[in-house]
Every structure is written in structure tokens, then in C-alpha cells.
Design a protein around this motif. Structure first.
Motif, PDB file in Angstrom:
ATOM      1  N   ASP A 121      -4.040  15.274   5.029  1.00 11.05           N
ATOM      2  CA  ASP A 121      -4.193  13.823   4.869  1.00 11.05           C
ATOM      3  C   ASP A 121      -3.661  13.076   6.093  1.00 11.05           C
ATOM      4  O   ASP A 121      -2.924  12.098   5.986  1.00 11.05           O
ATOM      5  CB  ASP A 121      -3.477  13.340   3.598  1.00 11.05           C
TER       6      ASP A 121
ATOM      7  N   PRO B  70      -4.768   8.681   6.229  1.00 11.90           N
ATOM      8  CA  PRO B  70      -3.639   8.895   5.311  1.00 11.90           C
ATOM      9  C   PRO B  70      -3.540   7.841   4.216  1.00 11.90           C
ATOM     10  O   PRO B  70      -3.144   6.697   4.458  1.00 11.90           O
ATOM     11  CB  PRO B  70      -2.419   8.844   6.243  1.00 11.90           C
ATOM     12  N   THR B  71      -3.888   8.242   2.988  1.00 12.29           N
ATOM     13  CA  THR B  71      -3.809   7.320   1.848  1.00 12.29           C
ATOM     14  C   THR B  71      -3.179   7.949   0.618  1.00 12.29           C
ATOM     15  O   THR B  71      -3.074   7.296  -0.421  1.00 12.29           O
ATOM     16  CB  THR B  71      -5.211   6.805   1.469  1.00 12.29           C
TER      17      THR B  71
ATOM     18  N   PHE C 128      -0.155   9.396  -1.728  1.00  9.30           N
ATOM     19  CA  PHE C 128       1.274   9.116  -1.887  1.00  9.30           C
ATOM     20  C   PHE C 128       1.711   9.507  -3.291  1.00  9.30           C
ATOM     21  O   PHE C 128       0.888   9.690  -4.195  1.00  9.30           O
ATOM     22  CB  PHE C 128       1.572   7.628  -1.634  1.00  9.30           C
TER      23      PHE C 128
ATOM     24  N   ASN D  59       7.355   6.839   4.167  1.00  6.82           N
ATOM     25  CA  ASN D  59       6.014   7.404   4.277  1.00  6.82           C
ATOM     26  C   ASN D  59       5.150   7.007   3.083  1.00  6.82           C
ATOM     27  O   ASN D  59       3.969   6.659   3.231  1.00  6.82           O
ATOM     28  CB  ASN D  59       6.084   8.929   4.381  1.00  6.82           C
TER      29      ASN D  59
ATOM     30  N   CYS E 228       1.686   4.757   3.159  1.00  9.52           N
ATOM     31  CA  CYS E 228       0.419   5.211   2.572  1.00  9.52           C
ATOM     32  C   CYS E 228      -0.064   4.256   1.480  1.00  9.52           C
ATOM     33  O   CYS E 228      -1.265   4.063   1.302  1.00  9.52           O
ATOM     34  CB  CYS E 228       0.566   6.622   2.028  1.00  9.52           C
TER      35      CYS E 228
ATOM     36  N   GLN F  22      -1.716   1.512   3.315  1.00 11.43           N
ATOM     37  CA  GLN F  22      -3.012   1.952   3.826  1.00 11.43           C
ATOM     38  C   GLN F  22      -4.034   2.083   2.694  1.00 11.43           C
ATOM     39  O   GLN F  22      -5.206   1.752   2.867  1.00 11.43           O
ATOM     40  CB  GLN F  22      -2.824   3.274   4.589  1.00 11.43           C
TER      41      GLN F  22
END
Length: 891
Positions: A561, A565-566, A568, A576, A580, A583
Motif C-alpha cells: 500500500d 496509501p489509503t 489504516f 501514519n 492514511c 488520504q
């Protein structure tokens, strides 16, 4: 005498922030003998304790050649005031001695005799310091006078210090509490968007076009004819603790001050998700899901600014909030915005609920509305007591009642008390009533014409595809022969799917969009994908397979990912995970935009993108060399989705909802006299914002077991829907979302007003089972039904499940051997039964089982008659359904 007065109208307590722009012109100047000074300094000040007031003075400049006037704002800082004093040969201590700047707000400038001034006043009528002014209200004149101090000064023109003091009076009027709303208000709490509709009894209450909807996306609420509804997003930005909280993780609510309207700084609707720079740790979607879910009284973590006022400490930290709280905050904000728009507080509410809700779920919605009303009014919801209200205020009795109801449930035999919620109506009945009202009562001939056209009554199939669920109901409207002035509305059958709605369509758009992003980024990052974009096939199942394979292959390019990057963990708030989430929020907004465009045309291209303002785009292109970034932005801008691709992804889900409709029709409509005739569906109404997507209308018209499904057109003479429409399919774009709240408002007003006809809702959906309940009988290979759809909860009898004696054990089943019994349920239109509740007996089941409904706990219980063991029920509903599809973190 003041220098002059500034009248500020429409000032009511607790109606939010009010802005007033007032031209002063040349009136801000000293009086004789110093009015001839060519230049002078002026300072307007007021105590900082007047925190409810903000003044912004400015010198008006002549309009420039380009037609733009550039006003020069007054100084408002210590440094600015010091520089201004020097211009007039005055020291700061001469005009602002001691701690003047520390305890006063001020605006200052250097003016000439020809300077023209304007001021923008901002009054926060809900601020605690403003509410404290109520005792000083002049009831005779209905106004509140507050003064600003004015100081003129100069030591330059005459070589000596000249000062002159005066004041400006702010006339705040009427400066009183708002009165109860003279009408009814209806709230439709939705998974994706929520609607508040109001009908004033002083308007033409017999017309549905008199209903007004709340636009809550404005800084101040406004009532309009038609709005899209307010997004159900809730963002918590700041938590204020008015006392030192206990050590450990802060929980809300847990302190008395948590009930205050200013305890949580909250943003709702579109503003809560706009832009990539805003806070993301406090963003909550799916407030309705969290409220109705099995974990409503449990807590979840959010990240907010925590302002502990006694210690004057503000930190960004994780806190825990009850799952039911976001819905309460959302409703409270809607009620606040309504109070601003109507200058009245709502005291007669109708609320709506999904057709398949249980009494327990409905009770949660009712409590959320009652808590929200108390929060809006600044009232405590639980001990130690209530915030003071004037005993003569009409709100006092209602607040007392709600307070008691939330903390001390009434016992059997208690006298009914005043209520805030006058009508609880299921969404199917509400929406159906809205359209039936227009068809029956707003067409020439009214009820008499309807009786002539439909002597046996009219059957309406309502298909409501909202943000998170699809509700289906078969509604009958009839006027009995023996009661020609009566219209009876009955929900004869109901079904639905809780796991499909507009949010699911958005998820599929996002899945495909992410896959195409992954393909392009994989190419740019040198991963050389060896597959192509899918192509359309005549068979939708083949197309679905091709699109799904493309998505899977694109995901395989990005196993970590990293390209897009999405993903989580919904339970974590580390850096982080928050990145995400942000995003994913951007991906969601892109997907919503694509869905809207694909509802209008066959394909749509992303268009210009920026890595400066969009967190998702930045996360994709930042790892690239600078020389590739411009190319990447252009490649992403060219990404295109086609409607047929999304159609393929949701085809089976939409078909399943239509299948449920047909099952409901078959199971509900029975033969009537004479036997050769059968009942039929006279009108199909598509409701809910998701119905804007074309595939839903197409499949309903093609696959429903209903004849003549041509569009039901408006009457040409009146431009309104009538029974003389050309077909049996009705999709009214202007009322896809608003029909439910509008119908509830009109239904409550109908109950309140005297008319020449009567309307009765025969259905009590919240008091009746929405499905059959049974258990799997292995002896017969079928499900034995214990309770049937439409059985009233209050009349449910205790049932018995016979158990075969355990013969495989010498002394019965060994201790510690878990044995489980599951209750199953069947909604009308379902192909079979599905798991509902399970009960685990750790010691083993030793006797027959007793099944009963517990009205206090509002759930079913199962007891072993041999041992008396009575385990807690375990809901078998998928817990992930509580989260919106795009915020489960797995995309």
C-alpha cells in the motif's frame, strides 16, 4: 450623552453569531472645541470580559479606478497602538495607562475631519458572558444597551496633549429569548446526509410546497424551499473541560460540564470534510450507524485539542467518546441552526426511523434527539442537576421532563408527561405520505377523486436507497366505504438491506479509481504491469469478472500500500494512520465527485490535480524524482472512469434489492374478491439520494414484477405529480432525500390541525416485529418459526424449544462443553433465514429451552429450563457494518 448609537437588530439569546455591518460615516470625531483639529487619534475600547463582542473598525477608502474599495483597518495590537501614539506625539502610557491593554480590547486609528468610518460588529449571542447580561434586559423597550468607550487624542497640532472622552452605545434589540416555534419540525437522521424540515402553522399548511428545509451548511442556518440536506459527517476539533478531569484517558461524557453546548467544538456537514489541511483525528462518519449499533454505549478513540480551563492547559491528545455521542452532536447542531434560522426553538418534533428498526434501536434515536435538545438549550442531562432556567420560560417544564426521562425511566402506571417528540414514524410511511398527500390532496377533486379512481385502495411500493441502507415497503392507502372522510395508510410489508446504499456505490467507485491510480503509479515507478484495462462485455457478469480481475491485479502491484496509501487501522490514531485517513478522505471526495458526474454522463475524467492542496496526490507523487512529478500529475489528471465499469461492480447488489422487492410483492399482496382478480402495485416510488445513479432506475423498471413502469410524469397543468401521470414509476429528483422529513412534518401538522378529512396511520412498525424469528430444526430440515412478522412485541408469548435428551454421555454432557442455540430471522422477500442472535451455555444445554422477549432489555432471551441458565444474547450482525464502507480501513 453618547457620541452616537448603533442599533443592532435580530439579537436573540442563544441564536449563535450575528454579524452587523454599520456605516458610521464622519460621525466618529471629537466635539467642540476640538472638532476643528485637522488630524486626531481615536481609540475605541471595551472590556475583554465582553468576550461575546468583536468590533472591526475601518477607514473607508474611495473606490479605486478598478471599482474596488480598499478599507484601512484600525490598529488592534499593542505595537500598533504605540506607533499610532507616536504619530500624534503621545506616549502609550498617556492613553493606555497601567494594565489597560491587558484588560481591554481596542481599535485605534489616525483620522482626519473628512475620514469616513465603518464598523463590523460580531455578537455571539450564545456566549456565556452574553447570556449573563439577561438580567439587565429592558423589558419595556425590549433592548439591551452596551457602551464602547471612545478616546480622542492629539499632541501634535497644538503642541500640547489634547484628549476628549465619549462613548458609543450599542442598542441590541430585542435581546430576549426566542419563543417556541409556531409549527412542527421533523428530523430525518441519515447515514450520509440528514434533513430537518419545518412547517409553520401561519403558512398555507395544506400545501407541501409550504414546507421549508434547513440549510445547515451556512454560517447561520437558513430555511429554504429545497436543499440537499446536511452531510452527517461530524468533526470534533476541541474538547473543553470546565473542571480538572480524573487521571487517565479522558472520557466523554463523564463530567457535568460535558453536557454544555460549548463543551465540544464541533463541525458538521460538508465543512467537516472539506480540504486536506483540516484536523482528521476527530472526524467521525456514520453517526447513525454508531448510534443504532450494538456498541452504542461503548467508547471509541478520537484525537482532539483538549482545553482544561482550570489549568489553562491545551494539548492535542486522544480521548474516548461514547459511540452514541456523534449523533447527539449532529442533531444538536441541526437544532441550533434551526433556532438561528427561525428565531424560535423547536418544541414539537417528529422523528423518522428505518422501517426495519427494533424498539431498542428506535429508543436510541429518541434519546439522542432528547439529549441533543437539552444540549442545545444548555441543560444538564444527568445528575447533579440542571443549569438554571427562568421558571416562567416554556422550556423549563419540557427540560425537566426530558431530564427525568433520561435518568429515571417511568414505571408502569405513570401518568404520561409532556413530550418533545410528538410523532415517531417509519421512513417508509413518511415518504409514502409525502407523495400520497400530493397525489390525493393536491390534485383537483381531492379525496373524492381518489376514492373514485381507487375504490379498493392504492398500493404503493416505496424503494428508498439512502446512504447506508435500502429500505423497501409496500404501503396501502384507502378510504373505507363507511368513512368517506378518512384516508388510512398502512405499511403492509417491509424489507430491506442494511448493507447497501449510496456509500457502497461510492466505495466501488473508490476501489476502481484507486486501482487505476495504482496502475499509472506502477508504470511511473518502473513496476511494468502486464495487464490492460478491462473492456465491456454484453454479459454483465463477465464484465464484473473482468473489472474485479483488473482491481485485484492492480492491488497486487502495491502489496505494501505504498503507491496509493489509503489503508489504516480504524482503532489507531498514530501519525501514519492519521495520514492514511486523510488520504482516504481525499479519495472519498474524488469518488463522490466521480459518482455525481457518472450519474449524468457515460464517463468522467479526473482533471487537474495538485500535490499542494491534496494529501492523496502528494502521497502518490512525492516519492518520485522532481523531473517526473509534472508528468505524474498529468497522467493522474487523465484517469477516466466509465459508468459501465461501476454498473458492473454494483449490478448484483442492485439486483438483490430488486429481488427483495419482488419477494415482498409476492408475499404481501393476496387475492381479493372476486377470486379472478389479484391485487397489484399501482405506483412505484424511488426515493433516497442513491437513486440518482441511473442503474437503479433502469433495473427497477426492467426487473420489478409491476406492469406499466413508465415514468410517472407531473401534471402538465399544475406541474405537480398527480394520479393522472402517464406511468407507474415515480422518481422526483427534487424530493429524493427530502421526502421523508417533509412527509413526517406534514403528517404531524395534519394531526395538529382541523381539516375536512382525517388521516390515520394504521401501522405501528416500531412496536411490531419486522421479520420472522425461528430456529433451525434438524429433525425436519427446516426453520421452525417462533414469532412472525407484524407480531406486536407487547403480545409476544413465551415459546418453547424441545431438546432431545443427551444420550451420548453417561452422565449428561460434560461440564465446560459449550453448546449454542441460534435464533434466525427472515425479512419479507429474503430467500431464506439468516443468523440473528446466539446464546452460549458453557455447562451445556440440559433441558428444553424457553424463549421470551424481555421488554425492559428490549431483546430476546433464552433460558435452560433444567438449569435455569439464562445467558446474554450475542448479536450476530457483522460489527463492521457500523463503519461507513470507506472508513473500514481496508481499501
Amino acid at each position: 450623552m453618547p457620541l452616537f448609537s448603533i442599533p443592532v437588530d435580530s439579537v436573540y439569546f442563544q441564536t449563535g453569531t450575528l454579524t452587523h455591518d454599520h456605516p458610521i460615516g464622519e460621525h466618529l470625531r471629537p466635539v467642540r472645541p476640538f472638532d476643528m483639529l485637522p488630524n486626531f487619534g481615536v481609540m475605541v475600547s471595551w472590556p475583554r470580559s465582553m468576550a461575546w463582542l468583536r468590533c472591526e473598525f475601518a477607514i473607508q477608502s474611495p473606490t479605486t479606478a478598478g471599482g474596488v474599495a480598499r478599507d484601512i483597518p484600525f490598529e488592534s495590537t499593542r505595537e500598533g497602538l504605540e506607533n499610532l501614539a507616536k504619530q500624534h506625539n503621545v506616549s502609550l502610557t498617556q492613553i493606555a495607562p497601567g494594565n489597560f491593554v491587558g484588560v481591554n480590547s481596542f481599535q485605534a486609528a489616525s483620522l482626519s475631519r473628512t475620514s469616513r468610518v465603518r464598523v463590523v460588529l460580531t455578537v455571539d449571542t450564545s456566549h456565556e458572558s452574553f447570556l449573563a447580561l439577561r438580567p439587565g434586559w429592558n423589558s419595556a423597550q425590549e433592548q439591551l444597551v452596551q457602551s464602547l468607550t471612545v478616546l480622542f487624542f492629539d499632541a501634535k497640532t497644538m503642541g500640547t496633549l489634547i484628549t476628549q472622552g465619549n462613548s458609543i452605545d450599542l442598542i441590541l434589540r430585542p435581546a430576549k429569548s426566542v419563543q417556541p416555534f409556531s409549527g412542527v419540525v421533523a428530523i430525518d437522521l441519515g447515514n450520509t446526509s440528514s434533513v430537518l424540515a419545518a412547517l409553520d402553522q401561519h403558512t398555507a399548511i395544506h400545501r407541501t410546497d409550504s414546507i421549508r428545509m434547513l440549510n445547515a451548511d451556512l454560517p447561520r442556518g437558513r430555511l429554504e424551499t429545497n436543499v440537499e440536506g446536511t452531510g452527517s459527517e461530524v468533526r470534533l476539533d476541541r474538547l473543553i473541560s470546565f473542571e480538572i478531569p480524573p487521571s487517565g484517558m479522558r472520557r466523554v461524557p463523564s463530567l457535568a460540564g460535558d453536557d454544555r453546548p460549548d463543551a465540544l467544538e464541533t463541525v458538521i456537514g460538508r465543512a467537516a470534510i472539506s480540504g486536506s489541511a483540516g484536523p482528521i483525528g476527530g472526524l467521525i462518519l456514520g453517526a447513525k450507524r454508531l448510534l443504532s449499533g450494538r456498541d452504542a454505549e461503548k467508547f471509541r478513540k478520537v484525537q482532539v485539542e483538549h482545553d482544561i480551563q482550570p489549568s489553562q492547559q491545551v494539548t492535542l491528545e486522544e480521548v474516548e467518546i461514547k459511540n452514541r455521542l456523534p449523533a447527539e452532536l449532529l442533531i444538536s447542531k441541526l437544532l441550533e441552526r434551526f433556532r438561528q434560522a427561525a428565531l424560535a426553538w423547536p418544541g414539537d418534533l417528529a422523528i423518522t426511523y428505518p422501517t426495519t428498526y427494533t424498539p431498542h434501536e428506535l429508543n436510541r434515536v429518541c434519546q439522542a434527539v432528547e439529549r441533543a435538545w437539552l444540549r442545545m438549550q444548555g441543560q444538564a442531562q444527568s445528575p447533579p442537576g440542571m443549569i438554571s432556567l427562568d421558571p416562567t420560560d416554556d422550556r423549563r417544564m419540557l427540560a425537566d421532563t426530558l431530564y427525568q426521562r433520561l435518568n429515571y425511566p417511568p414505571m408502569d402506571g405513570d401518568e404520561p408527561q409532556a413530550s418533545l417528540i410528538s410523532l415517531k414514524i417509519d421512513e417508509a410511511s413518511a415518504a409514502a405520505f409525502f407523495f400520497l398527500y400530493r397525489i390525493v390532496f393536491e390534485a383537483p377533486g381531492g379525496l373524492m377523486r381518489f376514492r373514485y379512481l381507487y375504490p379498493q385502495g392504492m398500493n404503493l411500493l416505496l424503494y428508498d436507497c439512502g446512504g447506508g441502507t435500502t429500505d423497501i415497503a409496500l404501503v396501502s392507502a384507502r378510504s373505507p366505504v363507511e368513512s368517506p372522510d378518512l384516508l388510512k395508510i398502512t405499511v403492509r410489508g417491509r424489507s430491506g438491506i442494511r448493507g447497501f446504499g449510496g456509500d457502497n456505490i461510492t466505495r466501488e467507485v473508490a476501489r476502481l479509481l484507486k486501482a487505476k491510480f495504482q496502475l499509472e503509479m506502477g508504470r511511473l515507478r518502473g513496476r511494468a504491469p502486464r495487464f490492460n484495462l478491462p473492456t465491456k462485455h454484453v454479459d454483465p457478469q463477465v464484465t464484473l469478472r473482468l473489472v474485479q480481475e483488473f482491481i485485484q491485479k492492480a492491488n497486487a502491484l502495491d502489496p505494501g500500500d505504498e503507491l496509493v496509501p489509503t489503508k489504516f487501522d480504524p482503532n489507531r490514531l498514530d501519525a501514519n494512520s492519521l495520514a492514511c485517513r486523510r488520504q482516504m478522505n481525499d479519495l472519498r471526495r474524488y469518488a463522490e465527485d466521480f459518482k455525481a458526474h457518472l450519474s449524468e454522463k457515460a464517463s468522467h475524467q479526473l482533471g487537474k490535480v495538485s500535490d499542494k492542496t491534496n494529501a492523496l496526490i502528494a502521497a502518490m507523487v512525492n516519492p518520485l524524482p522532481e523531473t517526473q512529478k509534472a508528468q505524474a500529475l498529468q497522467v493522474l489528471a487523465n484517469v477516466t472512469l466509465h459508468r459501465w465499469e461501476i454498473d458492473a461492480l454494483i449490478h448484483n447488489d442492485v439486483e438483490a434489492t430488486v429481488h427483495k422487492c419482488n419477494g415482498l410483492i409476492r408475499e404481501t399482496l393476496q387475492a381479493v374478491e372476486p377470486p379472478a382478480l389479484e391485487e397489484e402495485v399501482h405506483l412505484v416510488v424511488a426515493s433516497g439520494n442513491a437513486c440518482r445513479y441511473p442503474l437503479i432506475e433502469t433495473m427497477l423498471r426492467e426487473k420489478l414484477d409491476v406492469s406499466f413502469l413508465e415514468p410517472h410524469r407531473p401534471d402538465e397543468a399544475t406541474a405537480e405529480v398527480s394520479v393522472m401521470g402517464s406511468g407507474r414509476f415515480l422518481l422526483d429528483p427534487a424530493n429524493l432525500k427530502g421526502a421523508v422529513a417533509k412527509g413526517a412534518a406534514m403528517a404531524l401538522m395534519t394531526m395538529r390541525s382541523l381539516r375536512s378529512v382525517r388521516i390515520e396511520f394504521e401501522s405501528n412498525l416500531s412496536g411490531c416485529l419486522p421479520f420472522d424469528i425461528g430456529y433451525r430444526n434438524l429433525k425436519t430440515g427446516t426453520t421452525t418459526i417462533l414469532y412472525s412478522e407484524h407480531d406486536e412485541y407487547r403480545n409476544l408469548r413465551t415459546e418453547r424449544i424441545p431438546m432431545v435428551e443427551a444420550t451420548g454421555y453417561a452422565n449428561g454432557p460434560p461440564k465446560g462443553t459449550p453448546q449454542t442455540i441460534r435464533l434466525e430471522r427472515h425479512f419479507p422477500g429474503d430467500d431464506g433465514f439468516s443468523s440473528y442472535l446466539s446464546f452460549e451455555f458453557p455447562r451445556g444445554i440440559e433441558g428444553d429451552l424457553e424463549v421470551r422477549y424481555d421488554p425492559e432489555m428490549q431483546t430476546f432471551r433464552v433460558r435452560d429450563l433444567a438449569t435455569g441458565e439464562d445467558p446474554e444474547p450475542m448479536d450476530q450482525t457483522d460489527s463492521t457494518i457500523q463503519l461507513p464502507p470507506l472508513y473500514r480501513g481496508d481499501l
